[in-house]
Design a protein around this motif. Structure first.
Motif, PDB file in Angstrom:
ATOM      1  N   SER A   1      82.787 -22.591 -27.883  1.00 22.66           N
ATOM      2  CA  SER A   1      82.422 -23.897 -27.438  1.00 22.66           C
ATOM      3  C   SER A   1      83.471 -24.538 -26.679  1.00 22.66           C
ATOM      4  O   SER A   1      83.402 -25.926 -26.377  1.00 22.66           O
ATOM      5  N   LEU A   2      84.392 -23.740 -26.168  1.00 23.37           N
ATOM      6  CA  LEU A   2      85.551 -24.359 -25.570  1.00 23.37           C
ATOM      7  C   LEU A   2      85.206 -25.073 -24.241  1.00 23.37           C
ATOM      8  O   LEU A   2      85.539 -26.287 -23.855  1.00 23.37           O
ATOM      9  N   GLY A   3      84.318 -24.316 -23.539  1.00 18.81           N
ATOM     10  CA  GLY A   3      83.891 -24.934 -22.213  1.00 18.81           C
ATOM     11  C   GLY A   3      82.973 -26.258 -22.254  1.00 18.81           C
ATOM     12  O   GLY A   3      83.115 -27.120 -21.521  1.00 18.81           O
ATOM     13  N   ARG A   4      82.342 -26.222 -23.579  1.00 13.27           N
ATOM     14  CA  ARG A   4      81.253 -27.560 -23.836  1.00 13.27           C
ATOM     15  C   ARG A   4      82.428 -28.461 -24.003  1.00 13.27           C
ATOM     16  O   ARG A   4      81.758 -29.819 -23.668  1.00 13.27           O
ATOM     17  N   ARG A   5      83.426 -28.335 -24.787  1.00 16.61           N
ATOM     18  CA  ARG A   5      84.158 -29.251 -25.318  1.00 16.61           C
ATOM     19  C   ARG A   5      84.976 -29.927 -24.027  1.00 16.61           C
ATOM     20  O   ARG A   5      85.222 -31.241 -23.948  1.00 16.61           O
ATOM     21  N   PHE A   6      85.288 -29.337 -23.152  1.00 23.97           N
ATOM     22  CA  PHE A   6      86.021 -29.643 -22.093  1.00 23.97           C
ATOM     23  C   PHE A   6      85.043 -30.320 -21.060  1.00 23.97           C
ATOM     24  O   PHE A   6      85.208 -31.651 -20.628  1.00 23.97           O
ATOM     25  N   ARG A   7      83.670 -29.882 -20.877  1.00 21.44           N
ATOM     26  CA  ARG A   7      82.865 -30.909 -20.427  1.00 21.44           C
ATOM     27  C   ARG A   7      82.477 -32.159 -21.016  1.00 21.44           C
ATOM     28  O   ARG A   7      82.455 -33.231 -20.357  1.00 21.44           O
ATOM     29  N   GLN A   8      82.451 -32.169 -22.255  1.00 17.85           N
ATOM     30  CA  GLN A   8      82.216 -33.381 -22.873  1.00 17.85           C
ATOM     31  C   GLN A   8      83.295 -34.484 -22.716  1.00 17.85           C
ATOM     32  O   GLN A   8      83.103 -35.540 -22.599  1.00 17.85           O
ATOM     33  N   ALA A   9      84.421 -33.735 -22.766  1.00 15.77           N
ATOM     34  CA  ALA A   9      85.691 -34.743 -22.736  1.00 15.77           C
ATOM     35  C   ALA A   9      85.923 -35.426 -21.566  1.00 15.77           C
ATOM     36  O   ALA A   9      86.163 -36.660 -21.146  1.00 15.77           O
ATOM     37  N   PHE A  10      85.632 -34.597 -20.361  1.00 17.69           N
ATOM     38  CA  PHE A  10      85.818 -34.861 -18.816  1.00 17.69           C
ATOM     39  C   PHE A  10      84.470 -35.360 -18.199  1.00 17.69           C
ATOM     40  O   PHE A  10      84.717 -36.058 -16.924  1.00 17.69           O
ATOM     41  N   THR A  11      83.521 -35.372 -18.780  1.00 17.93           N
ATOM     42  CA  THR A  11      82.156 -35.877 -18.207  1.00 17.93           C
ATOM     43  C   THR A  11      81.497 -36.882 -19.070  1.00 17.93           C
ATOM     44  O   THR A  11      80.739 -37.799 -18.851  1.00 17.93           O
ATOM     45  N   GLY A  12      81.997 -36.898 -20.431  1.00 17.49           N
ATOM     46  CA  GLY A  12      81.061 -37.942 -21.189  1.00 17.49           C
ATOM     47  C   GLY A  12      81.650 -39.248 -20.934  1.00 17.49           C
ATOM     48  O   GLY A  12      82.987 -39.619 -20.896  1.00 17.49           O
ATOM     49  N   PRO A  13      80.713 -40.209 -20.759  1.00 10.96           N
ATOM     50  CA  PRO A  13      81.330 -41.682 -20.273  1.00 10.96           C
ATOM     51  C   PRO A  13      82.269 -42.421 -21.291  1.00 10.96           C
ATOM     52  O   PRO A  13      83.263 -43.001 -20.829  1.00 10.96           O
ATOM     53  N   TRP A  14      81.913 -41.998 -22.592  1.00 11.10           N
ATOM     54  CA  TRP A  14      82.904 -43.016 -23.437  1.00 11.10           C
ATOM     55  C   TRP A  14      84.174 -42.085 -23.685  1.00 11.10           C
ATOM     56  O   TRP A  14      85.253 -42.796 -24.100  1.00 11.10           O
ATOM     57  N   SER A  15      84.111 -40.914 -23.743  1.00 13.97           N
ATOM     58  CA  SER A  15      85.390 -40.263 -23.909  1.00 13.97           C
ATOM     59  C   SER A  15      86.429 -40.393 -22.597  1.00 13.97           C
ATOM     60  O   SER A  15      87.490 -40.500 -22.788  1.00 13.97           O
ATOM     61  N   LEU A  16      85.458 -40.412 -21.339  1.00  9.33           N
ATOM     62  CA  LEU A  16      86.280 -40.422 -20.406  1.00  9.33           C
ATOM     63  C   LEU A  16      86.727 -41.851 -20.044  1.00  9.33           C
ATOM     64  O   LEU A  16      87.929 -42.141 -19.416  1.00  9.33           O
ATOM     65  N   ALA A  17      86.089 -43.187 -20.587  1.00 13.88           N
ATOM     66  CA  ALA A  17      86.687 -44.432 -20.663  1.00 13.88           C
ATOM     67  C   ALA A  17      87.904 -44.302 -21.321  1.00 13.88           C
ATOM     68  O   ALA A  17      88.694 -45.017 -21.035  1.00 13.88           O
ATOM     69  N   PHE A  18      87.766 -43.548 -22.566  1.00 13.80           N
ATOM     70  CA  PHE A  18      89.385 -43.845 -23.527  1.00 13.80           C
ATOM     71  C   PHE A  18      90.219 -43.149 -22.649  1.00 13.80           C
ATOM     72  O   PHE A  18      91.428 -43.601 -22.765  1.00 13.80           O
ATOM     73  N   ILE A  19      90.101 -42.231 -22.119  1.00 10.96           N
ATOM     74  CA  ILE A  19      91.242 -41.379 -21.270  1.00 10.96           C
ATOM     75  C   ILE A  19      91.685 -42.048 -19.897  1.00 10.96           C
ATOM     76  O   ILE A  19      92.612 -41.494 -19.283  1.00 10.96           O
ATOM     77  N   ALA A  20      90.720 -43.002 -19.621  1.00  8.64           N
ATOM     78  CA  ALA A  20      91.007 -43.587 -18.476  1.00  8.64           C
ATOM     79  C   ALA A  20      92.365 -44.227 -18.287  1.00  8.64           C
ATOM     80  O   ALA A  20      92.763 -44.242 -17.039  1.00  8.64           O
ATOM     81  N   THR A  21      92.921 -44.732 -19.117  1.00  6.01           N
ATOM     82  CA  THR A  21      94.330 -45.237 -19.134  1.00  6.01           C
ATOM     83  C   THR A  21      95.342 -44.207 -18.555  1.00  6.01           C
ATOM     84  O   THR A  21      96.042 -44.538 -17.760  1.00  6.01           O
ATOM     85  N   PHE A  22      95.140 -42.914 -19.119  1.00  9.78           N
ATOM     86  CA  PHE A  22      96.132 -41.954 -18.748  1.00  9.78           C
ATOM     87  C   PHE A  22      95.558 -41.590 -17.230  1.00  9.78           C
ATOM     88  O   PHE A  22      96.392 -41.295 -16.250  1.00  9.78           O
ATOM     89  N   LEU A  23      94.540 -41.524 -16.914  1.00 12.72           N
ATOM     90  CA  LEU A  23      93.825 -40.871 -15.602  1.00 12.72           C
ATOM     91  C   LEU A  23      94.324 -41.931 -14.554  1.00 12.72           C
ATOM     92  O   LEU A  23      94.596 -41.633 -13.329  1.00 12.72           O
ATOM     93  N   LEU A  24      94.194 -43.123 -14.848  1.00  8.53           N
ATOM     94  CA  LEU A  24      94.402 -44.016 -13.651  1.00  8.53           C
ATOM     95  C   LEU A  24      95.970 -44.171 -13.299  1.00  8.53           C
ATOM     96  O   LEU A  24      96.159 -44.188 -12.353  1.00  8.53           O
ATOM     97  N   HIS A  25      96.720 -43.944 -14.366  1.00  2.14           N
ATOM     98  CA  HIS A  25      98.408 -44.044 -14.148  1.00  2.14           C
ATOM     99  C   HIS A  25      98.519 -42.630 -13.185  1.00  2.14           C
ATOM    100  O   HIS A  25      99.288 -42.715 -12.602  1.00  2.14           O
ATOM    101  N   ALA A  26      97.772 -41.597 -13.824  1.00  2.00           N
ATOM    102  CA  ALA A  26      98.029 -40.495 -12.790  1.00  2.00           C
ATOM    103  C   ALA A  26      97.644 -40.497 -11.571  1.00  2.00           C
ATOM    104  O   ALA A  26      98.164 -40.113 -10.436  1.00  2.00           O
TER     105      ALA A  26
END
Length: 540
Positions: free
Chosen positions: A56-81
């Protein structure tokens, strides 16, 4: 069937590795950044192995980087990057982004792992609380002597005293809210809470006590939710007024002390040895009710001190301060003139205390909390009189905030970029002719102001929305400890750049992800479909 059972066994084992990494991380938070980083690596390795074993590794990556709420959570890191793109100081930008890696790690791992059970979350919170208590006990054994010299910062030997104060405030709330069935364990939690509060008071940690007060206000607000309307709104009305009254009380404690301005003509011109005195009546510094920079005989001080100590008058004391200033302040605290007669009145113990860097006869002999209040009052007195903020935590923050607002107003819509906060402050200090010496010219010491300077107003509002949205969607506020943690974190952001240190960034990322994603079982109780229906994991 055998192959399926084997795969399930590997999934469980890697899941236990992931959970072990989480427990080690929360335990390492008050101790060691290297262990903290290695714990996160272990957690990621367990997560990767778990995904591979479950296919399920591929599904996990898709869920982390396409799911709206997981994406919102890591947005602090992504915006700094992303902010690296419009940064001139790329090295500093990469360093800041690296510090925020815990946001990516905990956000991705916990948002795509099975939700944790109530027992597992409770065990994580207990582990963190007892770990910080243990670390403070070791600090007291190894560095408790610094309390006698009034150096509260030196007592925290593992992490910053500010971050240690935040962890102690959270530990206190965990101990208060966690009421285990066994009586002996409940008694241990009560002792843990008393120890944490006692350490904060003993250290004179105003920031830690302020964070704890904010957390207790939040818990009290929530605690009266089921009371009768009259009681509920009466208590909540009082709780609304408390944050307003507290600054007024503190302002009263820090208000300039009334004293009659000194006049040179009222002071003696010469010492008993015939040397002309130096007087600076414009300097408002007082020690123990006596003015510091009057009746100073420079030559007698130098000759007399050389007979009392092997440390030169213009060398540094054991705390790295110019010894002459320590000598003059100590003599003033005893009501003595700063001349040969005053030096002769000092005992050998007084001389040793001065060499150790103690500026007053009261240092180490009064509660550190009151000493901190006296120190802040002295800082404000000096700043109001001569405008000198150097070397003083409160007045330097006033200079940082004033400079930060000036920068923010000039880059209100786009910000300066992730890496350019440092050069922006350096340029602003020069343009504003700041009274701060170059060694003290730091950044904002306010996380909200730092984000405003970095990304502009749209970026700040976007990040605040990203902080709030997953909390609301997953109802993280339902966990009883969450309001306390949120209050502690938000208060810390008012006086510190919390996300610019590894401990601070991990404090945010670990606990926020724990409540938001690890606590998705709460959403199931509320009838929400917050995650794929998978059984909660047991505590590792």
């Amino acid at each position: 069937m055998a192959a399926g059972s084997m795969a399930e066994a590997w999934v469980r084992r890697f899941g236990q590795v992931r959970m072990a990494g989480l427990f080690i991380a929360v335990a390492a938070l008050p101790w060691n950044n290297v262990l903290l980083s290695n714990a996160q690596i272990l957690m990621v390795l367990g997560w990767l192995g778990e995904g591979l074993a479950a296919r399920s590794l591929g599904r996990r990556f898709r869920q982390a980087f396409t799911g709206p709420w997981s994406l919102a959570f890591i947005a602090t890191f992504l915006l700094h990057a992303a902010g690296i793109i419009w940064s001139e100081d790329r090295a500093w930008a990469f360093d800041l982004t690296r510090i925020l890696l815990p946001v990516l790690v905990f956000g991705v791992v916990l948002s795509t792992s099975p939700p944790m059970g109530e027992r597992a979350i409770r065990d994580v919170l207990r582990t963190g609380a007892w770990s910080v208590v243990a670390s403070t006990a070791v600090c007291l054994v190894m560095a408790g002597g610094h309390l006698q010299s009034g150096d509260h910062r030196a007592v925290s030997i593992f992490i910053s005293h500010v971050r240690q104060g935040l962890l102690l405030a959270l530990a206190t709330c965990v101990f208060i809210l966690d009421r285990p069935a066994p009586g002996w364990l409940r008694a241990m939690h009560a002792l843990g809470a008393v120890w944490a509060v006692g350490f904060l008071v003993g250290m004179g940690s105003l920031s830690g006590l302020g964070a704890l007060a904010a957390a207790l206000l939040m818990l009290a607000w929530r605690g009266v939710g089921g009371a009768r309307p009259l009681v509920r709104w009466s208590v909540r009305g009082f709780l609304v007024l408390a944050p307003v009254a507290a600054p007024l009380i503190l302002s009263g404690m820090l208000w300039p002390r009334p004293y009659t301005p000194l006049r040179v003509e009222d002071l003696r011109e010469r010492s008993a040895g015939g040397e002309p005195y130096y007087h600076d009546v414009s300097d408002p510094q007082w020690e123990n009710g006596h003015p510091v920079w009057v009746h100073v005989a420079r030559g007698e001080l130098e000759r007399g001190w050389a007979r009392r100590s092997r440390i030169g008058l213009y060398d540094k004391d054991e705390r790295g301060q110019l010894l002459r200033g320590t000598v003059v302040r100590y003599l003033a605290s005893r009501g003595l003139d700063k001349d040969s007669v005053g030096l002769l009145a000092l005992t050998d113990e007084d001389v040793r205390r001065i060499e150790q860097g103690m500026p007053s006869v009261r240092t180490g002999r009064q509660p550190l909390l009151m000493a901190r209040v006296d120190q802040l009052r002295m800082e404000l007195d000096r700043y109001r009189a001569i405008g000198d903020p150097n070397g003083h935590s409160l007045t330097m923050r006033l200079a940082y905030w004033r400079t930060g607002w000036w920068i923010a107003n000039r880059h209100l819509w786009t910000g300066v970029g992730t890496g350019d906060t440092r050069p922006a402050f350096a340029q602003a200090y020069e343009e504003l002719h700041s009274p701060l010496d170059p060694a003290w010219r730091n950044r904002a010491h306010n996380e909200f102001l730092t984000l405003l300077i970095t990304f502009g107003l749209p970026g700040l509002l976007f990040l605040l929305a990203c902080w709030v949205a997953p909390v609301v969607v997953y109802r993280a506020w339902r966990h009883p400890v969450f309001p306390a943690w949120a209050a502690i974190f938000l208060v810390s952001c008012l006086t510190e750049d919390t996300l610019e240190t590894q401990t601070g960034a991990t404090f945010y990322a670990l606990y926020a992800a724990l409540f938001v994603f690890g606590g998705r079982w709460l959403n199931a109780q509320a009838g929400l479909q917050a995650a794929p229906p998978r059984a909660p994991e047991r505590s590792a």
